[in-house]
Write an enzyme that holds these catalytic residues in place. Structure first.
Site, PDB file in Angstrom:
ATOM      1  N   GLU A 104     -25.610 -32.330 -28.023  1.00 25.40           N
ATOM      2  CA  GLU A 104     -26.438 -31.125 -28.114  1.00 25.40           C
ATOM      3  C   GLU A 104     -25.660 -30.025 -28.834  1.00 25.40           C
ATOM      4  OE1 GLU A 104     -28.886 -28.257 -25.006  1.00 25.40           O
ATOM      5  OE2 GLU A 104     -27.011 -29.160 -24.349  1.00 25.40           O
TER       6      GLU A 104
ATOM      7  N   LYS B 207     -36.250 -29.746 -25.508  1.00 21.82           N
ATOM      8  CA  LYS B 207     -35.599 -29.521 -24.207  1.00 21.82           C
ATOM      9  C   LYS B 207     -36.472 -28.650 -23.312  1.00 21.82           C
ATOM     10  CE  LYS B 207     -31.180 -27.948 -22.242  1.00 21.82           C
ATOM     11  NZ  LYS B 207     -29.912 -27.290 -22.602  1.00 21.82           N
TER      12      LYS B 207
ATOM     13  N   CYS C  68     -29.004 -32.486 -21.653  1.00 24.25           N
ATOM     14  CA  CYS C  68     -28.135 -31.612 -20.867  1.00 24.25           C
ATOM     15  C   CYS C  68     -28.689 -31.258 -19.489  1.00 24.25           C
ATOM     16  CB  CYS C  68     -27.805 -30.356 -21.678  1.00 24.25           C
ATOM     17  SG  CYS C  68     -26.251 -29.568 -21.150  1.00 24.25           S
TER      18      CYS C  68
END
Length: 459
Positions: free
Chosen positions: A55, A155, A188
């Site tokens: 990321e 995300k 993440c």
């Protein structure tokens, strides 16, 4: 199959809040993409069929909403038809980064997963449309070995990323491969939440996950490799996790994980990137977690000689602890509805303080989520107030069995040893409404043995 992940030390903008033009933004990103290109070649040479990059690896971080704008590519979300950016570069404007990634996949005949910033204009009639008339997303893209864009993922659980928007609905992103079937994809902070990570795995019965991350390690319970491994174990999946490498920011820790073995990189000492290539088994369906092994008895003895509990802050939560003294014993400690039990023995008493801690409540710092945790941890020093501190080295070899009456089925078994290395439990699973984990003799000094339960319904 053979997988690769690359822990990348990104070349960062010296001043990310400055407004720059697209050409300067492309120049900076191009330097990171040059490194990606070398790594894709190296991975393919070693037989890798898929490579995952971290990321924020291409553009960096600490932007504002307006300063990141020149770094954003235009990406149609994958439902909108087939597109091969390398072969069809002229379909859309502002797709230079996507084109380079697509060409890397095509040239090296490798599936490739990367993370970048993307933009999408929106109409003011759209109730979610930001005031500036565009969405900005933290986006993963996946390409097949012909350079075709096969999946995009925006995300969902942003971690203080003011430059980006949360998509109106969670994306469930997956793509198919000839060598290992379907892969799911998230990013993440998503790993701590039900949507979309857990729901994706459950709905599509996924066995392979690609996971770009930019993770700041937080000991004792949330270092990157520790939690990545626990996630692979908890869901019986393979995870290809690529983290950023910036030790000064506490960022390192990548790996290729199966539920029973891992190939990891955690390095806070030196700089530069690291390519991990490993051959791992394709997990066939069927949930063969070791749930039927024999835990010790859940003893109900009224232990008059139990040491007194004390309180200390660990990871910003107020844990209730009892000290782990002597060469062997049985302990219990409770908070709210959660009781944790520990049987332990060690042949050599070292000059180290360990404690058994419990937390059952809403975690509210750097994100809000409900945790039920039973944790055996090494304290920072010999006084109670040091329990919960970040510790990286330990010498005590402890045989233990840890269990708790956890109220959620989602339990991440953590087992971290000296030097931030991983170990694997001998047995774990449910017995009599308690979840347990046991280990005879860790491979090196014990840092953390914990049951990290996520009670998603109470978030």
């Amino acid at each position: 199959y053979v997988a690769a992940v690359y822990e990348h030390e990104s070349i960062l903008s010296p001043n990310p809040t400055a407004l720059v033009d697209r050409r300067s933004a492309l120049e900076l990103m191009g330097r990171n993409l040059d490194i990606y290109e070398q790594q894709a070649v190296a991975a393919a040479r070693q037989g890798a069929q898929i490579i995952v990059f971290p990321e924020d690896g291409i553009h960096g971080f600490n932007f504002t909403r307006s300063s990141i704008y020149p770094y954003l590519d235009f990406v149609l979300h994958s439902h909108s038809g087939k597109w091969n950016p390398c072969r069809e570069p002229y379909l859309f404007n502002d797709t230079e980064v996507i084109q380079r990634l697509s060409c890397m996949a095509l040239k090296n005949k490798i599936f490739l997963v990367a993370n970048l910033g993307t933009k999408q204009p929106c109409e003011h009639s759209d109730p979610h449309c930001p005031p500036d008339g565009r969405y900005q997303f933290n986006t993963n893209v996946a390409f097949d070995n012909d350079g075709m864009l096969v999946a995009t993922y925006r995300k969902h659980n942003l971690y203080f990323e003011y430059a980006f928007d949360t998509p109106p609905e969670p994306d469930y992103a997956l793509f198919d491969t000839p060598f290992a079937g379907k892969f799911g994809m998230f990013t993440c902070f998503d790993i701590l939440f039900f949507e979309p990570a857990v729901n994706l795995i459950r709905q599509y019965n996924l066995k392979q996950i690609v996971y770009p991350t930019a993770w700041m390690n937080q000991l004792p319970l949330l270092s990157a490799v520790e939690f990545q491994q626990a996630f692979a174990t908890a869901f019986n999946v393979n995870i290809l996790a690529a983290n950023i490498h910036h030790p000064s920011l506490g960022m390192t820790g990548s790996g290729i994980y199966t539920p029973v073995k891992s190939f990891i990189y955690h390095n806070m000492e030196s700089y530069g990137g690291k390519l991990i290539v490993a051959e791992i088994p394709v997990i066939t369906t069927g949930h063969e977690t070791n749930l039927e092994k024999t835990p010790g008895r859940v003893s109900e003895k009224g232990n008059a000689q139990l040491p007194p509990p004390f309180y200390a802050e660990m990871m910003y939560d107020n844990f209730t602890f009892v000290p782990v003294w002597g060469e062997k014993g049985e302990l219990q400690v409770c908070a709210n509805t959660l009781c944790c039990y520990l049987n332990y023995r060690r042949d050599v008493l070292t000059d180290e303080l360990y404690a058994l801690g419990v937390f059952d409540g809403l975690h509210t710092v750097h994100g809000t989520y409900y945790v039920q945790a039973c944790a055996l941890v090494k304290c920072g020093g010999l006084s109670f107030s040091t329990c919960g501190q970040e510790v990286t080295d330990a010498t005590a070899l402890i045989d233990f069995q840890l269990w708790g009456n956890v109220s959620t089925p989602y339990i991440f078994p953590l087992l971290l040893t000296s030097g931030i290395t991983l170990d694997f439990a001998d047995h774990m699973g449910w017995k009599n409404n308690h979840y347990f984990i046991s280990k005879n003799r860790t491979s090196s000094g014990l840092l953390t043995a914990a049951l990290y339960g996520r009670w998603y319904e109470k978030d």
